[in-house]
Design a protein around this motif. Structure first.
Motif, PDB file in Angstrom:
ATOM      1  N   PRO A  34     -26.521 -58.120 -61.229  1.00  0.00           N
ATOM      2  CA  PRO A  34     -25.580 -58.496 -60.162  1.00  0.00           C
ATOM      3  C   PRO A  34     -24.194 -58.853 -60.660  1.00  0.00           C
ATOM      4  CG  PRO A  34     -27.204 -60.229 -60.540  1.00  0.00           C
ATOM      5  CD  PRO A  34     -27.659 -59.047 -61.326  1.00  0.00           C
ATOM      6  N   VAL A  35     -24.092 -59.572 -61.785  1.00  0.00           N
ATOM      7  CA  VAL A  35     -22.777 -59.972 -62.285  1.00  0.00           C
ATOM      8  C   VAL A  35     -22.010 -58.759 -62.793  1.00  0.00           C
ATOM      9  CG1 VAL A  35     -21.577 -61.469 -63.923  1.00  0.00           C
ATOM     10  CG2 VAL A  35     -23.677 -62.258 -62.840  1.00  0.00           C
ATOM     11  N   TYR A  36     -22.728 -57.769 -63.346  1.00  0.00           N
ATOM     12  CA  TYR A  36     -22.084 -56.528 -63.788  1.00  0.00           C
ATOM     13  C   TYR A  36     -21.576 -55.734 -62.588  1.00  0.00           C
ATOM     14  CZ  TYR A  36     -21.572 -51.868 -65.868  1.00  0.00           C
ATOM     15  OH  TYR A  36     -21.081 -50.649 -66.276  1.00  0.00           O
ATOM     16  N   LEU A  37     -22.333 -55.744 -61.493  1.00  0.00           N
ATOM     17  CA  LEU A  37     -21.932 -55.010 -60.297  1.00  0.00           C
ATOM     18  C   LEU A  37     -20.692 -55.618 -59.656  1.00  0.00           C
ATOM     19  CD1 LEU A  37     -22.610 -52.835 -58.083  1.00  0.00           C
ATOM     20  CD2 LEU A  37     -23.938 -54.638 -56.949  1.00  0.00           C
ATOM     21  N   ASN A  38     -20.673 -56.949 -59.536  1.00  0.00           N
ATOM     22  CA  ASN A  38     -19.587 -57.603 -58.807  1.00  0.00           C
ATOM     23  C   ASN A  38     -19.500 -59.060 -59.256  1.00  0.00           C
ATOM     24  OD1 ASN A  38     -17.832 -58.741 -56.902  1.00  0.00           O
ATOM     25  ND2 ASN A  38     -18.614 -57.499 -55.232  1.00  0.00           N
ATOM     26  N   PRO A  39     -18.372 -59.510 -59.811  1.00  0.00           N
ATOM     27  CA  PRO A  39     -18.268 -60.915 -60.243  1.00  0.00           C
ATOM     28  C   PRO A  39     -18.411 -61.904 -59.101  1.00  0.00           C
ATOM     29  CG  PRO A  39     -16.118 -59.822 -60.317  1.00  0.00           C
ATOM     30  CD  PRO A  39     -17.137 -58.742 -60.096  1.00  0.00           C
ATOM     31  N   ALA A  40     -18.233 -61.454 -57.850  1.00  0.00           N
ATOM     32  CA  ALA A  40     -18.411 -62.342 -56.701  1.00  0.00           C
ATOM     33  C   ALA A  40     -19.866 -62.765 -56.539  1.00  0.00           C
ATOM     34  CB  ALA A  40     -17.928 -61.653 -55.428  1.00  0.00           C
ATOM     35  N   LEU A  41     -20.799 -62.078 -57.203  1.00  0.00           N
ATOM     36  CA  LEU A  41     -22.216 -62.432 -57.122  1.00  0.00           C
ATOM     37  C   LEU A  41     -22.605 -63.489 -58.148  1.00  0.00           C
ATOM     38  CD1 LEU A  41     -23.750 -58.876 -56.543  1.00  0.00           C
ATOM     39  CD2 LEU A  41     -23.015 -60.573 -54.864  1.00  0.00           C
ATOM     40  N   THR A  42     -21.662 -63.977 -58.924  1.00  0.00           N
ATOM     41  CA  THR A  42     -21.915 -65.069 -59.863  1.00  0.00           C
ATOM     42  C   THR A  42     -22.356 -66.320 -59.102  1.00  0.00           C
ATOM     43  OG1 THR A  42     -20.220 -64.226 -61.377  1.00  0.00           O
ATOM     44  CG2 THR A  42     -20.896 -66.510 -61.661  1.00  0.00           C
ATOM     45  N   GLY A  43     -23.470 -66.909 -59.516  1.00  0.00           N
ATOM     46  CA  GLY A  43     -23.966 -68.117 -58.863  1.00  0.00           C
ATOM     47  C   GLY A  43     -24.671 -67.885 -57.552  1.00  0.00           C
ATOM     48  N   GLN A  44     -24.848 -66.638 -57.157  1.00  0.00           N
ATOM     49  CA  GLN A  44     -25.485 -66.320 -55.880  1.00  0.00           C
ATOM     50  C   GLN A  44     -26.980 -66.090 -56.086  1.00  0.00           C
ATOM     51  OE1 GLN A  44     -23.656 -66.024 -52.637  1.00  0.00           O
ATOM     52  NE2 GLN A  44     -22.568 -67.377 -54.039  1.00  0.00           N
ATOM     53  N   VAL A 117     -21.654 -66.182 -45.280  1.00  0.00           N
ATOM     54  CA  VAL A 117     -21.170 -66.641 -46.574  1.00  0.00           C
ATOM     55  C   VAL A 117     -20.258 -65.570 -47.155  1.00  0.00           C
ATOM     56  CG1 VAL A 117     -21.756 -67.282 -48.933  1.00  0.00           C
ATOM     57  CG2 VAL A 117     -23.198 -68.063 -47.045  1.00  0.00           C
ATOM     58  N   ALA A 118     -19.035 -65.949 -47.504  1.00  0.00           N
ATOM     59  CA  ALA A 118     -18.097 -65.043 -48.167  1.00  0.00           C
ATOM     60  C   ALA A 118     -17.842 -65.576 -49.576  1.00  0.00           C
ATOM     61  CB  ALA A 118     -16.791 -64.942 -47.390  1.00  0.00           C
ATOM     62  N   SER A 119     -18.000 -64.695 -50.569  1.00  0.00           N
ATOM     63  CA  SER A 119     -17.830 -65.080 -51.971  1.00  0.00           C
ATOM     64  C   SER A 119     -16.716 -64.259 -52.599  1.00  0.00           C
ATOM     65  CB  SER A 119     -19.131 -64.882 -52.746  1.00  0.00           C
ATOM     66  OG  SER A 119     -20.192 -65.607 -52.162  1.00  0.00           O
ATOM     67  N   PHE A 120     -15.891 -64.926 -53.383  1.00  0.00           N
ATOM     68  CA  PHE A 120     -14.779 -64.275 -54.066  1.00  0.00           C
ATOM     69  C   PHE A 120     -14.935 -64.521 -55.564  1.00  0.00           C
ATOM     70  CE2 PHE A 120     -13.643 -65.823 -49.906  1.00  0.00           C
ATOM     71  CZ  PHE A 120     -13.048 -64.730 -49.291  1.00  0.00           C
ATOM     72  N   TYR A 166      -9.166 -54.913 -76.718  1.00  0.00           N
ATOM     73  CA  TYR A 166      -8.243 -55.043 -75.585  1.00  0.00           C
ATOM     74  C   TYR A 166      -8.795 -56.024 -74.551  1.00  0.00           C
ATOM     75  CZ  TYR A 166     -11.367 -51.425 -73.603  1.00  0.00           C
ATOM     76  OH  TYR A 166     -12.459 -50.695 -73.180  1.00  0.00           O
ATOM     77  N   PHE A 167      -7.872 -56.583 -73.774  1.00  0.00           N
ATOM     78  CA  PHE A 167      -8.207 -57.506 -72.681  1.00  0.00           C
ATOM     79  C   PHE A 167      -8.587 -56.698 -71.448  1.00  0.00           C
ATOM     80  CE2 PHE A 167      -6.737 -59.816 -68.870  1.00  0.00           C
ATOM     81  CZ  PHE A 167      -7.552 -60.941 -68.964  1.00  0.00           C
ATOM     82  N   ASP A 168      -9.558 -57.193 -70.697  1.00  0.00           N
ATOM     83  CA  ASP A 168     -10.044 -56.474 -69.507  1.00  0.00           C
ATOM     84  C   ASP A 168     -10.285 -57.488 -68.393  1.00  0.00           C
ATOM     85  OD1 ASP A 168     -10.849 -54.424 -67.934  1.00  0.00           O
ATOM     86  OD2 ASP A 168     -12.633 -53.893 -69.083  1.00  0.00           O
ATOM     87  N   ALA A 169      -9.936 -57.117 -67.156  1.00  0.00           N
ATOM     88  CA  ALA A 169     -10.055 -58.049 -66.034  1.00  0.00           C
ATOM     89  C   ALA A 169     -10.524 -57.326 -64.782  1.00  0.00           C
ATOM     90  CB  ALA A 169      -8.711 -58.743 -65.769  1.00  0.00           C
ATOM     91  N   GLY A 170     -11.154 -58.085 -63.879  1.00  0.00           N
ATOM     92  CA  GLY A 170     -11.624 -57.516 -62.621  1.00  0.00           C
ATOM     93  C   GLY A 170     -11.811 -58.603 -61.581  1.00  0.00           C
ATOM     94  N   GLY A 171     -12.152 -58.185 -60.381  1.00  0.00           N
ATOM     95  CA  GLY A 171     -12.379 -59.119 -59.284  1.00  0.00           C
ATOM     96  C   GLY A 171     -13.186 -58.468 -58.186  1.00  0.00           C
ATOM     97  N   GLY A 172     -13.715 -59.297 -57.267  1.00  0.00           N
ATOM     98  CA  GLY A 172     -14.523 -58.736 -56.192  1.00  0.00           C
ATOM     99  C   GLY A 172     -14.728 -59.714 -55.063  1.00  0.00           C
ATOM    100  N   ILE A 173     -15.320 -59.218 -53.984  1.00  0.00           N
ATOM    101  CA  ILE A 173     -15.654 -60.021 -52.808  1.00  0.00           C
ATOM    102  C   ILE A 173     -17.002 -59.550 -52.288  1.00  0.00           C
ATOM    103  CG2 ILE A 173     -14.342 -58.442 -51.311  1.00  0.00           C
ATOM    104  CD1 ILE A 173     -13.818 -60.798 -49.443  1.00  0.00           C
ATOM    105  N   ASN A 174     -17.785 -60.498 -51.779  1.00  0.00           N
ATOM    106  CA  ASN A 174     -19.087 -60.173 -51.199  1.00  0.00           C
ATOM    107  C   ASN A 174     -19.290 -61.021 -49.951  1.00  0.00           C
ATOM    108  OD1 ASN A 174     -21.767 -58.660 -51.809  1.00  0.00           O
ATOM    109  ND2 ASN A 174     -22.434 -60.724 -51.248  1.00  0.00           N
ATOM    110  N   ILE A 175     -19.765 -60.398 -48.869  1.00  0.00           N
ATOM    111  CA  ILE A 175     -19.965 -61.081 -47.590  1.00  0.00           C
ATOM    112  C   ILE A 175     -21.402 -60.870 -47.131  1.00  0.00           C
ATOM    113  CG2 ILE A 175     -19.283 -61.211 -45.175  1.00  0.00           C
ATOM    114  CD1 ILE A 175     -16.503 -60.253 -46.018  1.00  0.00           C
ATOM    115  N   VAL A 176     -22.061 -61.957 -46.760  1.00  0.00           N
ATOM    116  CA  VAL A 176     -23.402 -61.901 -46.180  1.00  0.00           C
ATOM    117  C   VAL A 176     -23.330 -62.485 -44.772  1.00  0.00           C
ATOM    118  CG1 VAL A 176     -25.783 -62.681 -46.353  1.00  0.00           C
ATOM    119  CG2 VAL A 176     -24.521 -62.107 -48.434  1.00  0.00           C
ATOM    120  N   TYR A 177     -23.757 -61.700 -43.786  1.00  0.00           N
ATOM    121  CA  TYR A 177     -23.831 -62.173 -42.405  1.00  0.00           C
ATOM    122  C   TYR A 177     -25.216 -61.853 -41.858  1.00  0.00           C
ATOM    123  CZ  TYR A 177     -23.112 -62.659 -37.400  1.00  0.00           C
ATOM    124  OH  TYR A 177     -23.240 -63.028 -36.091  1.00  0.00           O
ATOM    125  N   ARG A 178     -26.002 -62.870 -41.694  1.00  0.00           N
ATOM    126  CA  ARG A 178     -27.375 -62.713 -41.229  1.00  0.00           C
ATOM    127  C   ARG A 178     -28.115 -61.673 -42.075  1.00  0.00           C
ATOM    128  NH1 ARG A 178     -28.022 -63.701 -34.761  1.00  0.00           N
ATOM    129  NH2 ARG A 178     -26.924 -65.718 -34.704  1.00  0.00           N
TER     130      ARG A 178
END
Length: 342
Positions: A34-44, A117-120, A166-178
């Protein structure tokens, strides 16, 4: 032109490896990374700490190495409103043993309640890219009749650089509704330069999108029920430069058992593979909410390279999550999370 001293299967692998030279690898068990797929899933997840490990052996029937591994550990910290994590990823590709090692930190922040729940999330780290030029041979080391000439030395000029940081960066969002989840992430936002030769070779941004819907199989099952039987159709889309892939499939989830069937396409809808997956949760319901998950999947290649040549691709995964002793979150409903969908 560089070719390997082995048989034509290696040449075939090398050609396919070159075509995906600047592409990220894709896991069929995306839900077990999950963390590889989307950093917004960290701690989820349902616990205080989670550890994931996944290994992919691609096209095992070909000579050479196409293997990938990702390991992560993340914490669910309600006081931070999300979670923090560490992610390590390693890939080894081709006859020149082109390897990438990435270590990244992730952070996510969540807002919402029981139904929404919306996660960033953000991700930042460093990558080392390395190649072993000595593992390749050149055309002037090949005899037209006899093949590779043992002990021969090529007159070709080999680049001086064999390692790159090299430096590498990314970001994401995940939304769960029902019973519905949707998310997207962008990796390599800074488009780092991967070149060994000095000529600029920027790594293209990679975009992923995922969507899942949880369908209860009995009327008694609601969106906040932990047990029961569900069908979970999902789609995952990957796009990086001119390369793209779409995975679509369905999982059957009942208590501690989860099975899935997937179809993956690549390019302009061309077939890539049919995937079968199995997951098993072990010793659930224990004192501190420990859960050990074992997963395995196999890709049956349906592209032009075909299954006979490749013997397909196999993935294995293991994850562990638990609450710390005396945790205030144990056995408490904290709203829907991504883990409800796999």
């Amino acid at each position: 032109m560089r070719i390997k001293k082995n048989h034509t299967g290696v040449l075939l692998m090398l050609l396919f490896g070159m075509s995906s030279y600047a592409q990220d690898h894709i896991y069929s068990q995306f839900f077990n990374a999950p963390v590889y797929l989307n950093p917004a899933l960290t701690g989820q997840f349902d616990g205080d700490i989670r550890m994931n490990l996944i290994y992919r052996n691609q096209w095992s029937g070909l000579s050479g190495d196409l293997s990938y591994i990702s390991a992560s550990a993340d914490l669910n910290i309600p006081k931070f409103g999300g979670g923090v994590g560490l992610l390590f990823t390693r890939s080894s590709e081709g006859t020149a043993y082109l390897t990438k090692n990435n270590m990244a930190a992730t952070y996510s922040y969540s807002v919402g309640g029981d139904e929404l729940v919306a996660s960033f999330g953000i991700q930042a780290g460093f990558t080392n890219r390395r190649i072993d030029w000595d593992k390749l041979v050149f055309s002037d080391q090949i005899d037209m009749r006899l093949g590779y000439i043992p002990g021969s030395i090529s007159s070709a000029q080999i680049p001086d650089v064999s390692s790159k940081f090299y430096f590498d960066a990314g970001g994401g969002i995940n939304i769960v509704y029902r019973n519905f989840m949707i998310g997207t992430a962008i990796h390599h936002i800074n488009k780092p330069d991967e070149s060994f030769t000095g000529a600029q070779a920027k790594l293209p941004m990679a975009i992923t999108g995922n969507a899942s819907f949880r369908v209860p199989l009995t009327p008694a099952n609601s969106y906040n029920a932990a047990d029961g039987a569900y069908l979970i159709p999902s789609v995952v889309y990957y796009k990086q430069a001119q390369a793209s892939s779409l995975s679509a499939g369905i999982q059957f989830k009942y208590r501690s058992i989860n099975t899935g069937l997937w179809y993956r396409s690549s390019g302009k809808g061309s077939p890539d593979a049919v995937v079968v997956s199995f997951m098993f949760d072990i010793f659930t319901g224990s004192r501190n909410g420990e859960k050990l998950r074992l997963g395995i999947s196999h890709d049956a290649t349906t592209s032009k390279i075909n299954y006979t040549n490749t013997s397909g691709t196999t993935e294995g995964s293991v994850s562990f999550e638990k609450y710390f002793p005396g945790s205030s979150g144990y056995n408490k409903f904290n709203g829907l999370r991504c883990y409800d969908f796999y």
